[in-house]
Design an enzyme around this catalytic site. Sequence first.
Site, PDB file in Angstrom:
ATOM      1  N   VAL A  10      -2.123   4.675   4.597  1.00  0.00           N
ATOM      2  CA  VAL A  10      -1.922   4.075   3.282  1.00  0.00           C
ATOM      3  C   VAL A  10      -1.068   2.828   3.486  1.00  0.00           C
ATOM      4  O   VAL A  10      -0.273   2.750   4.420  1.00  0.00           O
ATOM      5  CB  VAL A  10      -1.246   5.046   2.276  1.00  0.00           C
ATOM      6  CG1 VAL A  10      -2.204   6.150   1.870  1.00  0.00           C
ATOM      7  CG2 VAL A  10       0.023   5.638   2.848  1.00  0.00           C
ATOM      8  N   SER A  11      -1.233   1.864   2.602  1.00  0.00           N
ATOM      9  CA  SER A  11      -0.604   0.557   2.825  1.00  0.00           C
ATOM     10  C   SER A  11       0.882   0.524   2.537  1.00  0.00           C
ATOM     11  O   SER A  11       1.606  -0.315   3.037  1.00  0.00           O
ATOM     12  CB  SER A  11      -1.304  -0.513   1.981  1.00  0.00           C
ATOM     13  OG  SER A  11      -2.640  -0.639   2.405  1.00  0.00           O
TER      14      SER A  11
END
Length: 202
Positions: A10-11
């Site tokens: 996930v960023s």
Amino acid sequence: MTNKYGYVRVSSTDQNEDRQIIALSNFDIPKKNIYMDKQSGKDFNRPQYKKLIRKLRKGDLLCIGSIDRLGRNYEEIQKEWRILTKEIGIDICVLDMPLLDTRHGKDLMGTFIADLVLQILSFVAQSERENIKKRQAEGIAAAMAKGVRFGRPKLKTPKNFENIIKQWECKKIPIAEVLELCNMSESTFYRNLREFRSQNEI
């Protein structure tokens, strides 16, 4: 013996990784074999990804939810894919894209189709990343044009800042007390001191 591994990315820390983990768990991947990074996909310099790569052996299977979870850089995705499948010799399964499953279609046509799909998807992933950056830059520019300030707000100097400076210069109070009275770090105090002197010619 084939070992199954999963990779989740996930960023940022406020994004939820549950959907990716559930999808991998439903694919019978042991929890201990699922590696996760909360980091941008601009390159492959990610701690958990590097740890995963060290674990992989020829014949193992790596599953990812979608190609953009692997990365968002067009050239680096393709380079990494070749390292994983050719140099290390593992299979890769992209859950939301059945054509990107190297366990199937190992003949010439199957390889050609998989390579073509990979090129298209990795190009799309990078294009999306670049569009996001462009929209962010446009949003920042528009906000700045409206007078919105970014970054940490500047600490205000106390009303008696000049008096504190004079006491400090006369050695009546030590620097530690000055910093406490001003509620500033030493570097912030000296920066404010320079600004104050230039404005007031003290």
